[in-house]
Structure formats: C-alpha cells, structure tokens
Design a protein around this motif. Structure first.
Motif, PDB file in Angstrom:
ATOM      1  N   ASP A  25      31.411  36.249 -46.975  1.00 39.14           N
ATOM      2  CA  ASP A  25      32.755  36.420 -46.424  1.00 39.14           C
ATOM      3  C   ASP A  25      32.773  35.977 -44.961  1.00 39.14           C
ATOM      4  O   ASP A  25      31.730  35.955 -44.294  1.00 39.14           O
ATOM      5  CB  ASP A  25      33.168  37.900 -46.443  1.00 39.14           C
ATOM      6  N   ASP A  38      36.667  34.440 -48.491  1.00 42.32           N
ATOM      7  CA  ASP A  38      35.607  34.907 -49.382  1.00 42.32           C
ATOM      8  C   ASP A  38      34.961  33.673 -50.004  1.00 42.32           C
ATOM      9  O   ASP A  38      35.531  33.032 -50.873  1.00 42.32           O
ATOM     10  CB  ASP A  38      36.244  35.816 -50.450  1.00 42.32           C
ATOM     11  N   GLY A 190      35.907  42.514 -52.278  1.00 37.89           N
ATOM     12  CA  GLY A 190      34.885  43.549 -52.154  1.00 37.89           C
ATOM     13  C   GLY A 190      35.492  44.888 -51.781  1.00 37.89           C
ATOM     14  O   GLY A 190      34.906  45.946 -52.036  1.00 37.89           O
ATOM     15  N   ASP A 228      30.153  43.931 -53.886  1.00 35.85           N
ATOM     16  CA  ASP A 228      30.424  42.599 -53.343  1.00 35.85           C
ATOM     17  C   ASP A 228      30.479  42.738 -51.825  1.00 35.85           C
ATOM     18  O   ASP A 228      30.492  43.843 -51.292  1.00 35.85           O
ATOM     19  CB  ASP A 228      31.768  42.102 -53.912  1.00 35.85           C
ATOM     20  N   ASN A 229      30.514  41.614 -51.145  1.00 39.36           N
ATOM     21  CA  ASN A 229      30.739  41.626 -49.703  1.00 39.36           C
ATOM     22  C   ASN A 229      32.134  42.206 -49.438  1.00 39.36           C
ATOM     23  O   ASN A 229      33.059  41.949 -50.192  1.00 39.36           O
ATOM     24  CB  ASN A 229      30.696  40.200 -49.128  1.00 39.36           C
TER      25      ASN A 229
HETATM   26 MN    MN Z   1      34.243  38.606 -52.961  1.00 37.77          MN
END
Ligand code: MN
Length: 365
Positions: A25, A38, A190, A228-229
C-alpha cells in the motif's frame, strides 16, 4: 509508519498487517491532496505500482479541488504504471488501486479506481462515497451474494478496474459537498475487508483526534486478523481556505518481515490476481442486442464468476457480418487481444460503410 499534522486535523497511517510479508500500500497526505493506493502483483511489483502511481499523482494533481482535473491526474498515474512495467520497473501485469480526494474547505473532488474506498462521516453516520470496482461488488449489485458473504468469498480480492492494465482506463471522478465538521476516511481493503462499516463508524464517531482514530482503526483491523496491508487516511473537514501544498509528506511503509506468515492466504490472493491478470490480457467479441460488442477478459463464466468487462459497444449489426463471422461472434469469439478486437471492429465498420454491395440487406443506418 505514520504522519500526523501539527494541528491535528488529518492523519495518515499504514501497516503491513499480520499476514503479508511486505506492505504494497501507499498513501499521500499533502493537503489539500489525499490518496490511498493498494498495489497488486506480488514479488514487490505491487509496491512499485503503488509508489509509481502516487508519485505520478503528486506530479499531475491540480492545485485546486477539480474532479475532472484530478481524474486526469489519475489517468496520468495509470500511464506511469504502464510505462514503468514496460521499462522493467516492477513487472508486467502489476497494478494498483487509487482513491484520491482534493479538499477545498468542505468541497471534495474525488477520483477513484479499484476497491479502496472513500467514506464520509456526517453527524456520526458513515456513508461510502465511492463504489468498489471489484467482482464481489458486482455480485452484490447483481443480488448474487450479500455484503457479509463477500468478506469470505474466494474471489474477494479480484478487482475489475486497476491502474496499470489498460491505457483507456475509466476513472470515477465526481464532486461531493460535505459540511463543516464532517470527517473524510480513505482506506484500502485491508481495513474495510476486516471491519464492517458499523465498526468503522463507531471508531470514527467516538475519537476526536484523527491520529487516534486512524491508529485505533488499524489496531482493530489487526485484531480482526490483519490479513492484508492496512492503510487509513482521516481528514477533518473545515470551511475556509485550502491549505497550501506543503513539502511532500507522502510516506511508504518499509518492507517489514514478520516472524510468521500464513502462506495460504497469500496464495489465495495471488491466485485471484493471476486469474484477473490473465483475463485482463484476453479479449473477445460477442453479440448484445443484435450488435457487436468488444469485451476484455474471457467469455462465459466459471463457477458462477464472470471475468469480462465491456470495452466498446458498436452500432454494427451482427447480421451484417459474413455468416461465418456472425456465428463466431454469437458464440463469443476470442481474439488475440484488445487491439486485434479493435482492428476487427474497424474492418466490420469499413465493410458496412464501404462495401454495401456485399451485404445489401443488412446495413441499418
Ligand atoms: Mn489490499
């Protein structure tokens, strides 16, 4: 990694999460410009894509909140990602989402591609101001699955529009009139993939300080799994003159290795991206309402999921084509790529306009 303004009015924060080994990200907090991106593509290519895109956005962004001009800046960011892949930075097939907002007091210009989101909190009530460009969002709109089901859907990370895949990218660009005291949130999936809107609303409505709100949202997403990030930008909107553009405060998370990695989740993400990237490289011509239509992607559906996106509608009647071509088009005729498809459409148009004697009964206009 985080940046906070001195008067606390806005905050930007990104976190690798608890599963991924790298943060792909990126975000921009350079008032009056705010953005999240992203990156997608794996093997650090996603990182390159989101960085190239946010750099290009900073270069091309207008001085004032102008949705059309901001949309154009996102289009140049798209070109920059495509060019970077071509020049060997990152890799081909890499892409990134981008949700960008320019503020002018309480007026917002928004430009958006992908499944990152912009939300507005008004008198304690949160509403989305962007629409996700994702497969599951299309399935929700089509009534096939619910919002809740989309969170666990195996194709939840497949996006239908991204920077880096098509030079003719379509950007959602629009103005929003907010009010004094409203709060803007930009975030990557995320965050909204881990927390439902009610949770996000509760945090944003209860914490006055934007930095504290951003931190609490990230912590909550990590507590929910951090798959996720996670990137969050919180901006408190106030009437008045726009802030001057300050020196760049764009921050990127550094590559952070975690002691444990749940590989299976990464594989799900990579597989979905692979399917998306492959579909993006394909094209076909089909019939719709008797006319010829060009699609990017693969015809048909797989396990109830479609992987195609309409690129061009035409006025060319399928019935005007040579019988062989017409039957292939009716069945969904795969061509090499979008350019080959466009070349075929051009040929059909020429046939229609230039050689009516071949098909005298079928020309309509
Ligand atoms: Mn993502």
């Amino acid at each position: 990694m985080s940046v906070f303004s001195e008067r606390p009015r806005w905050a930007g924060l990104t976190d690798v999460g608890k599963v991924r080994s790298a943060n792909e990200d990126a975000f921009v907090v350079e008032p009056p410009l705010f953005a999240v991106a992203d990156g997608l593509g794996g093997h650090q290519a996603g990182e390159v894509a989101s960085e190239v895109a946010t750099d290009a956005l900073l270069d091309a962004a207008p001085k004032r909140a102008d949705a059309v001009a901001l949309g154009r800046a996102v289009i140049s960011a798209n070109r920059a990602v495509i060019k970077a892949a071509r020049d060997g930075r990152g890799r081909s097939g890499m892409g990134t989402t981008m949700t960008a907002v320019m503020t002018q007091g309480t007026r917002l210009a928004v430009a958006h591609v992908g499944d990152s989101r912009a939300y507005l909190l008004h008198e304690g009530v949160l509403s989305r101001i962007t629409e996700d460009h994702s497969l599951v969002a299309e399935m929700i709109r089509g009534g096939e699955i619910t919002e809740r089901e989309s969170r666990f859907h195996p194709m939840r990370s497949v996006i239908t529009r991204a920077l880096g895949s098509d030079a003719r990218l379509e950007v959602d660009a629009f103005d929003v009139q907010a009010e004094q005291g409203d709060r803007l949130l930009l975030c990557t999936d995320g965050l909204h993939g881990m927390l439902d809107d009610d949770r996000i609303q509760a945090v944003l409505a209860s914490l006055t300080d934007p930095g504290e709100a951003a931190r609490t949202l990230i912590d909550a997403a990590n507590d929910a799994g951090g798959q996720d990030n996670i990137t969050v930008v919180v901006v408190d909107l106030a009437e008045g003159e726009p802030d001057a553009r300050r020196p760049s405060r764009r921050m990127r998370a550094t590559l952070a290795m975690l002691a444990w990695v749940v590989a299976a989740l990464a594989v799900v993400g990579a597989g979905a991206w692979g399917a998306y990237a492959y579909a993006q490289s394909r094209a076909f011509i089909a019939e719709e309402g008797g006319r010829v239509v060009l699609y990017r992607g693969l015809p048909g559906e797989f396990a109830g999921i479609t992987l195609h996106w309409k690129v061009e509608e035409t006025d060319i009647p399928v019935a005007s084509l040579r019988p062989n071509d017409a039957s292939r088009v009716r069945g969904g005729w795969a061509v090499d790529d979008i350019d080959a498809g466009r070349a075929l459409l051009d040929k059909y148009r020429r046939d229609l306009g230039g050689a009516p004697e071949s098909f005298p009964a079928t020309t309509t206009q």
